[in-house]
Motif scaffolding. Structure first.
Motif, PDB file in Angstrom:
ATOM      1  N   UNK A 130      -7.971   3.324  -9.215  1.00 42.44           N
ATOM      2  CA  UNK A 130      -8.762   2.747  -8.961  1.00 42.44           C
ATOM      3  C   UNK A 130      -9.670   3.406  -7.702  1.00 42.44           C
ATOM      4  N   UNK A 131     -10.878   3.113  -7.596  1.00 40.18           N
ATOM      5  CA  UNK A 131     -11.730   3.538  -6.816  1.00 40.18           C
ATOM      6  C   UNK A 131     -12.554   2.329  -5.826  1.00 40.18           C
ATOM      7  N   UNK A 132     -11.560   1.636  -4.939  1.00 43.73           N
ATOM      8  CA  UNK A 132     -12.283   0.506  -4.454  1.00 43.73           C
ATOM      9  C   UNK A 132     -13.199   0.939  -3.251  1.00 43.73           C
ATOM     10  N   UNK A 133     -14.102  -0.112  -2.887  1.00 40.71           N
ATOM     11  CA  UNK A 133     -15.061   0.056  -1.855  1.00 40.71           C
ATOM     12  C   UNK A 133     -14.223   0.167  -0.496  1.00 40.71           C
ATOM     13  N   UNK A 134     -14.278   1.222   0.195  1.00 38.13           N
ATOM     14  CA  UNK A 134     -13.402   1.427   1.542  1.00 38.13           C
ATOM     15  C   UNK A 134     -14.426   0.794   2.625  1.00 38.13           C
ATOM     16  N   UNK A 135     -13.536  -0.167   3.521  1.00 37.51           N
ATOM     17  CA  UNK A 135     -14.269  -0.627   4.684  1.00 37.51           C
ATOM     18  C   UNK A 135     -13.403  -0.187   5.828  1.00 37.51           C
ATOM     19  N   UNK A 136     -13.591   0.428   6.827  1.00 36.29           N
ATOM     20  CA  UNK A 136     -12.929   0.745   8.004  1.00 36.29           C
ATOM     21  C   UNK A 136     -13.199  -0.314   8.998  1.00 36.29           C
ATOM     22  N   UNK A 141      -0.747  -0.909   1.415  1.00 38.80           N
ATOM     23  CA  UNK A 141      -0.381   0.175   0.698  1.00 38.80           C
ATOM     24  C   UNK A 141      -0.019   1.377   1.389  1.00 38.80           C
ATOM     25  N   UNK A 142       0.243   1.166   2.794  1.00 42.82           N
ATOM     26  CA  UNK A 142       0.502   2.258   3.559  1.00 42.82           C
ATOM     27  C   UNK A 142      -0.551   3.090   4.203  1.00 42.82           C
ATOM     28  N   UNK A 143      -0.334   3.726   5.290  1.00 45.07           N
ATOM     29  CA  UNK A 143      -1.314   4.379   6.026  1.00 45.07           C
ATOM     30  C   UNK A 143      -2.425   3.649   6.553  1.00 45.07           C
ATOM     31  N   UNK A 144      -2.290   2.341   6.911  1.00 48.25           N
ATOM     32  CA  UNK A 144      -2.938   1.604   7.644  1.00 48.25           C
ATOM     33  C   UNK A 144      -4.273   0.974   6.561  1.00 48.25           C
ATOM     34  N   UNK A 145      -3.944   1.153   5.347  1.00 49.52           N
ATOM     35  CA  UNK A 145      -4.832   0.605   4.141  1.00 49.52           C
ATOM     36  C   UNK A 145      -4.214  -0.684   3.476  1.00 49.52           C
ATOM     37  N   UNK A 146      -5.020  -1.772   3.354  1.00 49.79           N
ATOM     38  CA  UNK A 146      -4.831  -3.059   2.684  1.00 49.79           C
ATOM     39  C   UNK A 146      -5.758  -3.060   1.597  1.00 49.79           C
ATOM     40  N   UNK A 147      -5.216  -3.225   0.394  1.00 48.11           N
ATOM     41  CA  UNK A 147      -6.033  -3.383  -1.042  1.00 48.11           C
ATOM     42  C   UNK A 147      -6.135  -4.778  -1.147  1.00 48.11           C
ATOM     43  N   UNK A 148      -7.329  -5.322  -1.536  1.00 47.42           N
ATOM     44  CA  UNK A 148      -7.522  -6.863  -1.437  1.00 47.42           C
ATOM     45  C   UNK A 148      -7.886  -7.105  -3.146  1.00 47.42           C
ATOM     46  N   UNK A 149      -7.529  -8.535  -3.532  1.00 47.04           N
ATOM     47  CA  UNK A 149      -7.892  -8.956  -4.754  1.00 47.04           C
ATOM     48  C   UNK A 149      -7.542  -8.215  -5.828  1.00 47.04           C
ATOM     49  N   UNK A 150      -8.705  -7.801  -6.896  1.00 44.53           N
ATOM     50  CA  UNK A 150      -8.656  -7.194  -7.888  1.00 44.53           C
ATOM     51  C   UNK A 150      -8.750  -5.758  -7.630  1.00 44.53           C
ATOM     52  N   UNK A 151      -8.491  -5.270  -6.438  1.00 48.28           N
ATOM     53  CA  UNK A 151      -8.667  -3.796  -6.168  1.00 48.28           C
ATOM     54  C   UNK A 151     -10.168  -3.390  -5.994  1.00 48.28           C
ATOM     55  N   UNK A 208     -11.934  -3.843  -2.866  1.00 57.15           N
ATOM     56  CA  UNK A 208     -12.137  -3.668  -1.507  1.00 57.15           C
ATOM     57  C   UNK A 208     -10.607  -3.037  -1.037  1.00 57.15           C
ATOM     58  N   UNK A 209     -10.661  -2.083  -0.221  1.00 52.75           N
ATOM     59  CA  UNK A 209      -9.670  -1.317   0.435  1.00 52.75           C
ATOM     60  C   UNK A 209     -10.249  -1.437   1.981  1.00 52.75           C
ATOM     61  N   UNK A 210      -9.418  -2.234   2.873  1.00 52.82           N
ATOM     62  CA  UNK A 210      -9.829  -2.159   4.274  1.00 52.82           C
ATOM     63  C   UNK A 210      -8.866  -0.992   5.142  1.00 52.82           C
TER      64      UNK A 210
END
Length: 170
Positions: free
Chosen positions: A2-8, A74-84, A86-88
């Motif tokens: 999955x290639x979610x939109x990444x938002x730091x 999901x580790x390393x400071x990353x949280x996957x949201x909803x259907x995948x 968005x990744x914060x």
């Protein structure tokens, strides 16, 4: 894969022990820990809600009106949201910075897979069971009390055992 939109985002601890979160897409949130570890947040557009860490690294976000969305740490400071979609990414935490470095080095173990997706729906009974599991894990000193080896309280925002952790629910 999955290639979610990444938002730091980065977090700044304020004098009143609340946190100002700045997202790389220009949004701002103000976050405050409430009773039972629930985090209350609001943003500059009048949106508001609560985030709660359940067991197995699941985050429950509730908006006014009762809309619920789930995320998964999901580790390393990353949280996957909803259907995948968005990744914060917590750029404040050690884990988030480490994750960014590893991705930059081409470490493929950080790919987002379907097995990492958060649930789309949980019953009240399922949520309560996750809370019980999280409580028993944290009281025994082990388990997934939150994060990837420390992002839920390793100190960038000055956690003193009952205060703010530097990730506080993705």
């Amino acid at each position: 894969m999955i290639r979610p939109r990444e938002i730091g985002y980065t977090d700044d601890l304020l004098a009143d022990r609340s946190v100002h979160r700045t997202y790389e897409d220009g949004r701002h949130e103000w976050r405050r820990r409430g009773a039972g570890g629930v985090v209350h947040w609001h943003d500059e557009h009048g949106n508001q809600g609560t985030d709660e860490l359940l067991g197995h690294k699941i985050v429950k976000r509730v908006l006014p009106g009762g809309t619920v969305t789930y995320g998964r740490d999901i580790g390393f400071g990353r949280t996957l949201w909803g259907t995948g979609d968005t990744l914060t990414i917590n750029r404040t935490s050690f884990g988030g910075r480490t994750g960014a470095i590893l991705v930059g080095l081409g470490v493929t173990g950080l790919a987002v897979t379907a097995s990492q997706l958060p649930p789309l729906h949980l019953s009240l009974e399922e949520e309560e069971e996750l809370r019980r599991q999280a409580q028993s894990s944290s009281s025994s000193g082990g388990g997934d009390g939150g994060g990837d080896g420390g992002d839920w309280g390793d100190g960038n925002c000055g956690d003193d055992g009952g205060g703010w952790s530097d990730d506080d629910f993705g």
